[in-house]
Design a protein around this motif. Structure first.
Motif, PDB file in Angstrom:
ATOM      1  N   GLN A 273       0.842  -1.201   0.000  1.00 17.14           N
ATOM      2  CA  GLN A 273       0.000   0.000   0.000  1.00 17.14           C
ATOM      3  C   GLN A 273       0.872   1.244   0.000  1.00 17.14           C
ATOM      4  O   GLN A 273       1.820   1.347   0.775  1.00 17.14           O
ATOM      5  CB  GLN A 273      -0.906  -0.020   1.234  1.00 17.14           C
ATOM      6  CG  GLN A 273      -1.873   1.137   1.321  1.00 17.14           C
ATOM      7  CD  GLN A 273      -2.892   0.912   2.429  1.00 17.14           C
ATOM      8  OE1 GLN A 273      -3.460  -0.162   2.560  1.00 17.14           O
ATOM      9  NE2 GLN A 273      -3.111   1.925   3.251  1.00 17.14           N
ATOM     10  N   ASN A 274       0.531   2.204  -0.855  1.00 14.68           N
ATOM     11  CA  ASN A 274       1.349   3.403  -1.031  1.00 14.68           C
ATOM     12  C   ASN A 274       0.525   4.676  -0.859  1.00 14.68           C
ATOM     13  O   ASN A 274      -0.040   5.205  -1.827  1.00 14.68           O
ATOM     14  CB  ASN A 274       1.989   3.394  -2.428  1.00 14.68           C
ATOM     15  CG  ASN A 274       2.916   2.221  -2.627  1.00 14.68           C
ATOM     16  OD1 ASN A 274       3.923   2.091  -1.932  1.00 14.68           O
ATOM     17  ND2 ASN A 274       2.584   1.353  -3.562  1.00 14.68           N
ATOM     18  N   PRO A 275       0.440   5.200   0.364  1.00 13.86           N
ATOM     19  CA  PRO A 275      -0.276   6.476   0.579  1.00 13.86           C
ATOM     20  C   PRO A 275       0.395   7.613  -0.188  1.00 13.86           C
ATOM     21  O   PRO A 275       1.612   7.803  -0.100  1.00 13.86           O
ATOM     22  CB  PRO A 275      -0.141   6.682   2.099  1.00 13.86           C
ATOM     23  CG  PRO A 275       0.109   5.316   2.664  1.00 13.86           C
ATOM     24  CD  PRO A 275       0.929   4.621   1.622  1.00 13.86           C
ATOM     25  N   GLY A 276      -0.399   8.373  -0.934  1.00  4.76           N
ATOM     26  CA  GLY A 276       0.170   9.452  -1.722  1.00  4.76           C
ATOM     27  C   GLY A 276       1.148   8.967  -2.767  1.00  4.76           C
ATOM     28  O   GLY A 276       2.044   9.707  -3.187  1.00  4.76           O
ATOM     29  N   GLY A 277       0.968   7.708  -3.207  1.00  6.55           N
ATOM     30  CA  GLY A 277       1.955   7.091  -4.088  1.00  6.55           C
ATOM     31  C   GLY A 277       1.632   7.202  -5.563  1.00  6.55           C
ATOM     32  O   GLY A 277       0.722   7.925  -5.981  1.00  6.55           O
ATOM     33  N   PHE A 278       2.409   6.445  -6.343  1.00  8.96           N
ATOM     34  CA  PHE A 278       2.291   6.480  -7.796  1.00  8.96           C
ATOM     35  C   PHE A 278       2.287   5.055  -8.332  1.00  8.96           C
ATOM     36  O   PHE A 278       3.100   4.221  -7.920  1.00  8.96           O
ATOM     37  CB  PHE A 278       3.466   7.250  -8.417  1.00  8.96           C
ATOM     38  CG  PHE A 278       3.507   8.702  -8.021  1.00  8.96           C
ATOM     39  CD1 PHE A 278       2.968   9.679  -8.836  1.00  8.96           C
ATOM     40  CD2 PHE A 278       4.087   9.087  -6.813  1.00  8.96           C
ATOM     41  CE1 PHE A 278       3.005  11.018  -8.455  1.00  8.96           C
ATOM     42  CE2 PHE A 278       4.125  10.413  -6.423  1.00  8.96           C
ATOM     43  CZ  PHE A 278       3.578  11.389  -7.247  1.00  8.96           C
ATOM     44  N   VAL A 279       1.376   4.792  -9.240  1.00  8.71           N
ATOM     45  CA  VAL A 279       1.355   3.506  -9.936  1.00  8.71           C
ATOM     46  C   VAL A 279       2.464   3.511 -10.978  1.00  8.71           C
ATOM     47  O   VAL A 279       2.725   4.541 -11.622  1.00  8.71           O
ATOM     48  CB  VAL A 279      -0.020   3.255 -10.585  1.00  8.71           C
ATOM     49  CG1 VAL A 279      -0.022   1.949 -11.374  1.00  8.71           C
ATOM     50  CG2 VAL A 279      -1.108   3.232  -9.515  1.00  8.71           C
ATOM     51  N   SER A 280       3.141   2.372 -11.155  1.00  2.00           N
ATOM     52  CA  SER A 280       4.289   2.317 -12.062  1.00  2.00           C
ATOM     53  C   SER A 280       4.233   1.051 -12.910  1.00  2.00           C
ATOM     54  O   SER A 280       3.489   0.115 -12.628  1.00  2.00           O
ATOM     55  CB  SER A 280       5.603   2.347 -11.267  1.00  2.00           C
ATOM     56  OG  SER A 280       5.685   1.212 -10.422  1.00  2.00           O
ATOM     57  N   GLN A 281       5.047   1.042 -13.939  1.00  3.36           N
ATOM     58  CA  GLN A 281       5.160  -0.114 -14.823  1.00  3.36           C
ATOM     59  C   GLN A 281       6.549  -0.703 -14.716  1.00  3.36           C
ATOM     60  O   GLN A 281       7.543   0.014 -14.620  1.00  3.36           O
ATOM     61  CB  GLN A 281       4.890   0.292 -16.279  1.00  3.36           C
ATOM     62  CG  GLN A 281       5.049  -0.843 -17.289  1.00  3.36           C
ATOM     63  CD  GLN A 281       4.730  -0.410 -18.705  1.00  3.36           C
ATOM     64  OE1 GLN A 281       3.842   0.415 -18.927  1.00  3.36           O
ATOM     65  NE2 GLN A 281       5.449  -0.956 -19.683  1.00  3.36           N
ATOM     66  N   GLU A 282       6.618  -2.030 -14.698  1.00  2.00           N
ATOM     67  CA  GLU A 282       7.884  -2.750 -14.745  1.00  2.00           C
ATOM     68  C   GLU A 282       7.842  -3.702 -15.931  1.00  2.00           C
ATOM     69  O   GLU A 282       6.787  -4.242 -16.263  1.00  2.00           O
ATOM     70  CB  GLU A 282       8.110  -3.554 -13.458  1.00  2.00           C
ATOM     71  CG  GLU A 282       8.233  -2.711 -12.208  1.00  2.00           C
ATOM     72  CD  GLU A 282       8.389  -3.555 -10.956  1.00  2.00           C
ATOM     73  OE1 GLU A 282       8.640  -2.955  -9.896  1.00  2.00           O
ATOM     74  OE2 GLU A 282       8.268  -4.792 -11.031  1.00  2.00           O
TER      75      GLU A 282
END
Length: 470
Positions: A273-282
């Motif tokens: 879980q990432n509060p204030g986070g960003f979705v990313s691609q790998e």
């Protein structure tokens, strides 16, 4: 080339093996082989290009010194109940003690002293009560959050420490084969560019992370390394506004919830879980694009993202769970023309795809701008999709608003841990001189448990050396 110990993979498991050997006074010659770059040379072009450019020959987010750890959100789970099945092998007490020990090492190299998820007892009770009413289990797990940008600095400090203490590192080299003689592993064959080398060693350690799970599985089949098909996780990355997750973010930072939704009753859990986070691609091998999430210490978004993963355990005669998950990912990538797919939860329930104009008008704006609006249900297996839908609706009882129409689901989120190598408590395989650590071994999931496994391996090798010299 002759070494005492050769470590394939410079992720947390391999790094902490070398660190612990040094801490115990080992004088053995250690070589770490990593097909990626040193941590200071790792760059994701997306920072400048604004989109994934599918780096070749490997993705810089997943490959290089510290593995995916340097570009992840950098969360250290401080409970033995989180991070895989290693406690089943070594015991819960030993696992928890070693977590504390490894955590102190992270602190020595600059980790934030603040621990998330402690205190707030009455509010935690209220969240737990709602989870029970929803048929979910709340797992207590304090979190030490490194942050993506801080993790890179921390692992750079570890890298320099290992080099200063005489640990050799070969970057840009890939392990192609094991050297076996009479059921004993004598070392490895590696290649880098036009050069091929044989590394002979008394102990060979495979610690190639999730990215190397498929390769390790092929080695197990070729050399009869005892193993069994394990669990593969298939799921989605969910993104909501911070306001929806405000209480949980403040009280727990990361809500680790587990459920077994009907009708299939597979294990479904939240993760990363990432509060204030960003979705990313790998990007993995064969151009497989998978979704992940990051959380920085300083830079924040308006959204919180987390994974919802459905665990699949296959029975006889099927024994290719990694390949199965890859096929799910490939089909999803096909629908997204090589990109991550994103869909609103309400559109899934309505049986329709999501269109870009609908995302533009939503309260939840995607933090992965090059994700393609579409229909993830066209690629997700029915069993997985139903588990995810029912779990999200249960989550809505714990976090009101979680199952709103505008909640975003990104796909595919895949975790390749499947090939579980059979080992004893000393972390030895049925092949003398060969050890398999970290996520590629199938025993761990995440930074901390992989680090723990490395500590135990390093400790064992150092003690063996000391015993031999007496």
């Amino acid at each position: 080339m002759q070494k005492d110990v050769v470590i394939i993979g410079a992720g947390p498991a391999g790094i902490f093996t070398a660190l612990e050997m040094l801490k115990k006074g080992s004088r053995q010659k250690i070589l770490i082989v990593e097909k990626g770059r040193a941590v200071e040379d790792r760059r994701c072009p997306k920072d400048k290009a604004g989109r994934c450019v599918n780096c070749k020959p490997y993705c810089h987010i997943t490959t290089g010194f510290s593995g995916a750890g340097a570009f992840s959100d950098g969360k250290l789970s401080l409970s033995y109940e989180v991070g895989g099945d290693l406690p089943n092998l070594i015991g819960a007490v030993k696992a928890q003690e070693t977590i504390h020990y490894a955590d102190q090492i992270y602190l020595e190299f600059g980790a934030d002293t603040h621990v998330e998820g402690l205190g707030n007892t009455e509010e935690v009770k209220e969240i737990r009560k709602r989870a029970i009413q929803a048929g979910l289990k709340l797992v207590d797990c304090p979190i030490r959050h490194l942050g993506t940008e801080k993790a890179q600095a921390l692992y750079y400090a570890i890298e320099q420490h290992l080099l200063e203490k005489g640990v050799e590192m070969l970057f840009g080299y890939e392990c192609t084969d094991l050297i076996l003689e009479g059921g004993v592993c004598r070392g490895v064959r590696i290649t880098g560019g036009q050069e091929s080398l044989e590394i002979l060693a008394g102990h060979t350690i495979i610690a190639t992370g999730r990215r190397g799970a498929d390769w390790l599985e092929s080695l197990c089949a070729e050399y009869n390394i005892a193993h069994q098909p394990g669990t593969v996780d298939i799921g989605v990355r969910v993104e909501v506004r911070n306001e929806v997750m405000e209480t949980v973010n403040r009280v727990l930072y990361e809500s680790k919830l587990v459920g077994y939704p009907r009708p299939f009753k597979n294990k479904v859990r939240t993760f990363c879980q990432n509060p204030g986070g960003f979705v990313s691609q790998e990007n993995y091998d064969d151009d497989l694009a998978v979704v992940n999430g990051h959380s920085y210490k300083e830079l924040k978004s308006d959204n919180t993202n987390l994974a919802i993963l459905c665990s699949h355990n296959f029975s006889y005669p099927f024994n290719q769970p990694i390949a199965y998950a890859q096929k799910v990912g490939e089909l999803t990538n096909m629908l997204g023309a090589g990109h991550i797919l994103v869909q609103r939860f309400g559109d899934i329930l309505d049986g329709k795809r999501t269109w870009p104009k609908e995302l533009a008008f939503s309260n939840v704006r995607p933090t992965l701008p090059d994700a393609v609006a579409g229909d993830i249900t066209a690629a997700m297996p029915y069993r997985s999709m139903m588990n995810i839908i029912n779990f999200i609706q249960a989550m809505d009882q714990v976090v009101p608003g979680f199952a709103s129409t505008e909640t975003l689901l990104y796909s595919p989120e895949l975790k390749f841990y499947s090939n579980r190598v059979k080992m004893d408590e000393e972390l030895s395989t049925n092949i003398a001189g060969l050890h398999c650590l970290g996520d590629s071994s199938g025993w761990t999931r995440g930074l901390m448990m992989a680090s723990v496994m490395g500590v135990l391996m390093g400790r064992r090798l150092a003690e063996e050396e000391l015993g031999a010299s007496v």
